[in-house]
Design an enzyme around this catalytic site. Structure first.
Site, PDB file in Angstrom:
ATOM      1  N   VAL A  96      10.739  10.131  -9.288  1.00  0.00           N
ATOM      2  CA  VAL A  96      10.233   8.970  -8.531  1.00  0.00           C
ATOM      3  C   VAL A  96       9.770   9.418  -7.148  1.00  0.00           C
ATOM      4  CG1 VAL A  96      11.714   7.375  -9.803  1.00  0.00           C
ATOM      5  CG2 VAL A  96      12.529   8.414  -7.652  1.00  0.00           C
ATOM      6  N   ASN A  97       9.054   8.537  -6.487  1.00  0.00           N
ATOM      7  CA  ASN A  97       8.487   8.845  -5.175  1.00  0.00           C
ATOM      8  C   ASN A  97       9.571   8.906  -4.097  1.00  0.00           C
ATOM      9  OD1 ASN A  97       8.275   6.141  -6.316  1.00  0.00           O
ATOM     10  ND2 ASN A  97       7.841   5.483  -4.229  1.00  0.00           N
ATOM     11  N   THR A 100       8.192   9.301   3.200  1.00  0.00           N
ATOM     12  CA  THR A 100       8.871   9.315   4.493  1.00  0.00           C
ATOM     13  C   THR A 100       9.310   7.890   4.853  1.00  0.00           C
ATOM     14  OG1 THR A 100       7.462  11.156   5.174  1.00  0.00           O
ATOM     15  CG2 THR A 100       8.600   9.931   6.934  1.00  0.00           C
ATOM     16  N   LEU A 178       4.085  22.305  -8.932  1.00  0.00           N
ATOM     17  CA  LEU A 178       2.668  22.164  -9.309  1.00  0.00           C
ATOM     18  C   LEU A 178       1.864  21.697  -8.104  1.00  0.00           C
ATOM     19  CD1 LEU A 178       1.521  18.977  -9.672  1.00  0.00           C
ATOM     20  CD2 LEU A 178       3.059  19.016 -11.597  1.00  0.00           C
ATOM     21  N   ALA A 179       0.602  22.140  -8.072  1.00  0.00           N
ATOM     22  CA  ALA A 179      -0.340  21.645  -7.064  1.00  0.00           C
ATOM     23  C   ALA A 179      -1.329  20.728  -7.784  1.00  0.00           C
ATOM     24  CB  ALA A 179      -1.083  22.798  -6.397  1.00  0.00           C
ATOM     25  N   LYS A 231      12.710  23.972  -2.315  1.00  0.00           N
ATOM     26  CA  LYS A 231      11.472  23.193  -2.477  1.00  0.00           C
ATOM     27  C   LYS A 231      10.907  22.836  -1.108  1.00  0.00           C
ATOM     28  CE  LYS A 231       8.154  20.684  -3.882  1.00  0.00           C
ATOM     29  NZ  LYS A 231       6.897  21.255  -4.391  1.00  0.00           N
ATOM     30  N   ALA A 234       9.528  26.007   0.479  1.00  0.00           N
ATOM     31  CA  ALA A 234       8.262  26.472  -0.116  1.00  0.00           C
ATOM     32  C   ALA A 234       7.092  25.709   0.491  1.00  0.00           C
ATOM     33  CB  ALA A 234       8.291  26.291  -1.633  1.00  0.00           C
ATOM     34  N   CYS A 287       2.643  15.510   0.082  1.00  0.00           N
ATOM     35  CA  CYS A 287       3.931  16.169   0.260  1.00  0.00           C
ATOM     36  C   CYS A 287       4.110  17.099   1.445  1.00  0.00           C
ATOM     37  CB  CYS A 287       4.277  16.924  -1.017  1.00  0.00           C
ATOM     38  SG  CYS A 287       4.466  15.796  -2.396  1.00  0.00           S
TER      39      CYS A 287
HETATM   40  N1  LIG Z   1       2.280  14.861  -6.135  1.00  0.00           N
HETATM   41  C1  LIG Z   1       2.546  16.143  -6.214  1.00  0.00           C
HETATM   42  O1  LIG Z   1       1.645  16.977  -6.263  1.00  0.00           O
HETATM   43  C2  LIG Z   1       3.961  16.625  -6.222  1.00  0.00           C
HETATM   44  C3  LIG Z   1       5.005  15.752  -5.928  1.00  0.00           C
HETATM   45  N2  LIG Z   1       6.295  16.221  -5.945  1.00  0.00           N
HETATM   46  C4  LIG Z   1       7.418  15.308  -5.705  1.00  0.00           C
HETATM   47  O2  LIG Z   1       7.634  14.559  -6.901  1.00  0.00           O
HETATM   48  C5  LIG Z   1       8.070  13.238  -6.594  1.00  0.00           C
HETATM   49  C6  LIG Z   1       7.110  12.249  -7.244  1.00  0.00           C
HETATM   50  O3  LIG Z   1       5.858  12.440  -6.660  1.00  0.00           O
HETATM   51  P1  LIG Z   1       4.561  11.737  -7.317  1.00  0.00           P
HETATM   52  O4  LIG Z   1       4.602  11.891  -8.793  1.00  0.00           O
HETATM   53  O5  LIG Z   1       3.388  12.218  -6.556  1.00  0.00           O
HETATM   54  O6  LIG Z   1       4.858  10.205  -6.946  1.00  0.00           O
HETATM   55  P2  LIG Z   1       4.106   8.908  -7.508  1.00  0.00           P
HETATM   56  O7  LIG Z   1       4.267   7.859  -6.452  1.00  0.00           O
HETATM   57  O8  LIG Z   1       2.773   9.276  -8.012  1.00  0.00           O
HETATM   58  O9  LIG Z   1       4.978   8.503  -8.799  1.00  0.00           O
HETATM   59  C7  LIG Z   1       6.286   8.029  -8.681  1.00  0.00           C
HETATM   60  C8  LIG Z   1       6.451   6.906  -9.707  1.00  0.00           C
HETATM   61  O10 LIG Z   1       7.825   6.524  -9.809  1.00  0.00           O
HETATM   62  C9  LIG Z   1       7.865   5.142 -10.130  1.00  0.00           C
HETATM   63  N3  LIG Z   1       9.212   4.638  -9.843  1.00  0.00           N
HETATM   64  C10 LIG Z   1       9.834   4.587  -8.645  1.00  0.00           C
HETATM   65  N4  LIG Z   1      11.086   4.090  -8.802  1.00  0.00           N
HETATM   66  C11 LIG Z   1      11.241   3.818 -10.135  1.00  0.00           C
HETATM   67  C12 LIG Z   1      12.308   3.291 -10.940  1.00  0.00           C
HETATM   68  N5  LIG Z   1      13.469   2.933 -10.387  1.00  0.00           N
HETATM   69  N6  LIG Z   1      12.119   3.165 -12.286  1.00  0.00           N
HETATM   70  C13 LIG Z   1      10.937   3.517 -12.839  1.00  0.00           C
HETATM   71  N7  LIG Z   1       9.886   4.012 -12.139  1.00  0.00           N
HETATM   72  C14 LIG Z   1      10.052   4.172 -10.803  1.00  0.00           C
HETATM   73  C15 LIG Z   1       6.772   4.541  -9.265  1.00  0.00           C
HETATM   74  O11 LIG Z   1       6.354   3.289  -9.786  1.00  0.00           O
HETATM   75  C16 LIG Z   1       5.681   5.631  -9.350  1.00  0.00           C
HETATM   76  O12 LIG Z   1       4.727   5.331 -10.346  1.00  0.00           O
HETATM   77  C17 LIG Z   1       8.116  13.163  -5.064  1.00  0.00           C
HETATM   78  O13 LIG Z   1       9.427  13.462  -4.634  1.00  0.00           O
HETATM   79  C18 LIG Z   1       7.177  14.279  -4.635  1.00  0.00           C
HETATM   80  O14 LIG Z   1       7.513  14.794  -3.352  1.00  0.00           O
HETATM   81  C19 LIG Z   1       6.590  17.521  -6.238  1.00  0.00           C
HETATM   82  C20 LIG Z   1       5.575  18.411  -6.532  1.00  0.00           C
HETATM   83  C21 LIG Z   1       4.207  18.037  -6.574  1.00  0.00           C
HETATM   84  O1  LIG Z   2       5.128  19.342  -3.358  1.00  0.00           O
HETATM   85  C1  LIG Z   2       3.956  19.118  -3.609  1.00  0.00           C
HETATM   86  O2  LIG Z   2       3.406  18.012  -3.620  1.00  0.00           O
HETATM   87  C2  LIG Z   2       2.984  20.264  -3.836  1.00  0.00           C
HETATM   88  O3  LIG Z   2       2.249  20.415  -2.608  1.00  0.00           O
HETATM   89  C3  LIG Z   2       1.248  21.425  -2.648  1.00  0.00           C
HETATM   90  O4  LIG Z   2       0.296  21.137  -3.617  1.00  0.00           O
HETATM   91  P1  LIG Z   2      -0.900  20.067  -3.292  1.00  0.00           P
HETATM   92  O5  LIG Z   2      -0.602  19.361  -2.020  1.00  0.00           O
HETATM   93  O6  LIG Z   2      -1.098  19.291  -4.515  1.00  0.00           O
HETATM   94  O7  LIG Z   2      -2.218  20.961  -3.086  1.00  0.00           O
HETATM   95  P2  LIG Z   2      -2.500  22.302  -2.287  1.00  0.00           P
HETATM   96  O8  LIG Z   2      -3.424  23.090  -3.097  1.00  0.00           O
HETATM   97  O9  LIG Z   2      -1.248  22.917  -1.814  1.00  0.00           O
HETATM   98  O10 LIG Z   2      -3.331  21.784  -0.987  1.00  0.00           O
HETATM   99  C4  LIG Z   2      -2.652  21.059  -0.005  1.00  0.00           C
HETATM  100  C5  LIG Z   2      -3.626  20.864   1.154  1.00  0.00           C
HETATM  101  O11 LIG Z   2      -3.821  22.118   1.822  1.00  0.00           O
HETATM  102  C6  LIG Z   2      -5.214  22.377   1.923  1.00  0.00           C
HETATM  103  N1  LIG Z   2      -5.405  23.830   1.877  1.00  0.00           N
HETATM  104  C7  LIG Z   2      -4.868  24.552   0.861  1.00  0.00           C
HETATM  105  C8  LIG Z   2      -5.022  25.911   0.833  1.00  0.00           C
HETATM  106  C9  LIG Z   2      -5.739  26.557   1.872  1.00  0.00           C
HETATM  107  O12 LIG Z   2      -5.926  27.789   1.897  1.00  0.00           O
HETATM  108  N2  LIG Z   2      -6.268  25.795   2.875  1.00  0.00           N
HETATM  109  C10 LIG Z   2      -6.114  24.444   2.894  1.00  0.00           C
HETATM  110  O13 LIG Z   2      -6.620  23.776   3.818  1.00  0.00           O
HETATM  111  C11 LIG Z   2      -5.850  21.647   0.759  1.00  0.00           C
HETATM  112  O14 LIG Z   2      -7.217  21.378   0.994  1.00  0.00           O
HETATM  113  C12 LIG Z   2      -5.005  20.373   0.715  1.00  0.00           C
HETATM  114  O15 LIG Z   2      -5.485  19.430   1.659  1.00  0.00           O
HETATM  115  C13 LIG Z   2       1.858  22.765  -3.028  1.00  0.00           C
HETATM  116  O16 LIG Z   2       0.813  23.736  -3.150  1.00  0.00           O
HETATM  117  C14 LIG Z   2       2.601  22.642  -4.346  1.00  0.00           C
HETATM  118  O17 LIG Z   2       3.220  23.887  -4.656  1.00  0.00           O
HETATM  119  C15 LIG Z   2       3.650  21.551  -4.237  1.00  0.00           C
HETATM  120  O18 LIG Z   2       4.335  21.395  -5.453  1.00  0.00           O
END
Ligand SMILES: NC(=O)C1=CN([C@@H]2O[C@H](COP(=O)(O)OP(=O)(O)OC[C@H]3O[C@@H](n4cnc5c(N)ncnc54)[C@H](O)[C@@H]3O)[C@@H](O)[C@H]2O)C=CC1
Ligand SMILES: O=C(O)[C@H]1O[C@H](OP(=O)(O)OP(=O)(O)OC[C@H]2O[C@@H](n3ccc(=O)[nH]c3=O)[C@H](O)[C@@H]2O)[C@H](O)[C@@H](O)[C@@H]1O
Length: 470
Positions: A96-97, A100, A178-179, A231, A234, A287
């Protein structure tokens, strides 16, 4: 002897977002013997994941449609029936989300854990038998204590001989790296899978799932706190590189150096590495800023004020980079952009995604709108309704307004400048002769991604600024 890991036959993932959706799709695709159910409170989002038209999935990720197409209906399911899916699961992922906090103690820095707490309570209430609970969301270090306290309160240790299944839990941390835009590749060939926990059987049950397609030497096992903190660390290190190269970009512009040459020269040092050294308009995404501010909050919480200040500067410089670009545009356009048409190419926070969360374009647009500019915004994947939400105002062709356009040429018509804010590949091959012909002279190209053909733009009579070029 540790108990043998129990085979996982059913998984429930709470949260069908950018992480829950793709992650569970890949697990289901690679593990056809496991039933994977992704649940969400957002019925619209679930309906979009069930849309027969795979081009309408709620998350745009190259390759995701093929993965979902193979597994959905076979062993991948999306539903709003949260409690039933939890009850049937051997393993529940919390995805889940964790935005901040916007109010109360730690507002503006600490993570808002209300959704984590709510989902943990749902698991505590609905789980049956022994359930492995996996923290997939990015969480402040030691959040597992909260999750364990909530689950522990629901734990039932049956008296000897009582044959009813006891409700017991194990908690693991398995942060996602994942990015966006490369999620499928990152999930199918990860640099590492990180699993933190104390229960060896639970750790090996989860490791066994990933081992279906991830080499064992890339499956790292550690303790809960190290996993949760890894995490945040990173993302802090990744974001720090971007703010570092962006600060050097400004110095390059002031001294006649070229940040791409500097990046190549330092990136060939194996201790630095060539990745994540592209200067740009600053980092966006849901993030980086969130996770660094959370780290800052944690440092302050533990009385580590110098460390908090060190990490906080990464975010401060990121905001400065966006403001610097907006200021520079105004300066180069004779000190005012009031009433001037500016074409903005790219609104998403990076290429190959429709995600605009914390996109640099938002702040840069807001600064230019404040200056009275007339923006025309183009992005191949971001919807007009999303831009309305992000800018907080509907389209308008007045001073301090914005409109959408369907192509760079349409946006550039009558414009004093073109700004490139997202590195969509098409922007590398634009026809600058045709674009310059429809612009108002003297005309500018401000390329905050250094993706455009600057020589062609200059040959077409445009003044050109590229990030990091002196
Ligand atoms: N977006 C990304 O690229 C990445 C995100 N993360 C982390 O993963 C987590 C999720 O991020 P996103 O997938 O981007 O968030 P998101 O906001 O896209 O998805 C979260 C989902 O959880 C649902 N939700 C919340 N509470 C719930 C509940 N009690 N029961 C059922 N559904 C519920 C919401 O409706 C929403 O659709 C965050 O902690 C984020 O920091 C980690 C790596 C990459
Ligand atoms: O926790 C998360 O949400 C994720 O956040 C980032 O992934 P993401 O934000 O999806 O994409 P990135 O490719 O990291 O880019 C982040 C931002 O940095 C910028 N960026 C990236 C790389 C670079 O060299 N320069 C730069 O300006 C991108 O344009 C973008 O705005 C991390 O790369 C993931 O490993 C992590 O899981």
């Amino acid at each position: 002897m540790d108990p043998a890991p129990s085979p996982i036959r059913t998984i429930c993932c709470i949260g069908a977002g950018y992480v829950g959706g793709p992650t569970m799709a890949v697990i289901a695709d690679r593990c056809p013997g496991i039933q994977v159910t992704v649940v969400d409170l957002n019925a619209e989002r679930i309906a979009a994941w069930n849309d027969p038209d795979l081009s309408r999935l709620p998350v745009y990720e190259p390759g995701l449609d093929a993965v979902v197409g193979r597994a959905r209906g076979r062993n991948l399911h999306f539903t709003t029936e949260v409690d039933a899916a939890i009850a049937a699961a051997d393993m529940v992922f919390l995805s889940v989300n964790t935005p901040t906090k916007t109010r109360g103690v730690g507002a503006g820095q600490a993570s808002d854990l209300r959704w984590i707490e709510a989902s943990a309570r749902q698991v505590a209430a609905s789980a049956r038998g022994h359930t492995i609970v996996v923290e997939k969301s990015t969480l402040p270090v030691r959040t597992a204590e909260t999750v364990k306290a909530i689950l522990g309160a629901a734990q039932q240790n049956r008296p000897e001989g009582d044959r009813r299944q006891a409700k017991t839990f194990a908690v693991l941390s398995n942060p996602e790296f994942l990015a966006e835009g490369t999620a499928i590749g990152d999930l199918e060939a990860p640099d590492r899978v990180l699993i933190g926990g104390e229960d060896t059987a639970a750790i090996e049950s989860l490791a066994g799932i990933y081992a279906t397609w991830v080499p064992q030497d890339r499956i790292l096992r550690t303790n809960l706190w190290s996993s949760e903190l890894s995490k945040l660390t990173a993302n802090a290190f990744l974001a720090q590189r971007i703010s570092s190269i962006n600060s050097i970009a400004a110095l390059c512009e002031a001294t006649g150096a070229d940040v791409r040459e500097v990046g190549r020269a330092i990136g060939t040092d194996s201790r630095i590495g060539a990745k994540f050294l592209q200067a740009g308009p600053g980092f966006g995404g849901s993030c980086f800023q969130k996770d660094i501010l959370n780290l800052v909050y944690l440092c302050r919480h533990y009385g580590l004020d110098e460390e908090a200040g060190y990490w906080e500067q990464v975010v401060t410089l990121n905001t400065w980079q966006q403001d610097r670009i907006a200021r520079m545009v105004v300066q180069r356009l004779f000190g005012t952009v009031t009433g001037k048409r500016l074409a903005l190419l790219g609104f998403a926070f990076k290429a190959d995604t429709n995600d605009t969360r914390e996109a640099p374009a938002i702040r840069i647009c807001q600064n230019l709108i404040e200056e009275g500019a007339r923006l025309v915004i183009v992005d191949p994947k971001v919807s007009v309704s999303q831009i309305v939400t992000d800018l907080g105002q509907p389209p308008s062709d007045a001073d301090g307004g914005w409109q959408a356009a369907s192509s760079p040429l349409e946006a550039a018509s009558g414009a004093d400048a073109v700004l490139i804010l997202t590195e969509w590949r098409d922007y590398a091959t634009l026809d600058w002769g045709a674009i310059a012909a429809v612009m108002r002279r003297p005309a500018w190209l401000f390329d905050a991604r250094a993706i455009a053909d600057a020589a062609a733009a200059r040959a077409a009579g445009l003044n050109v600024w590229r990030v990091g070029e002196g």
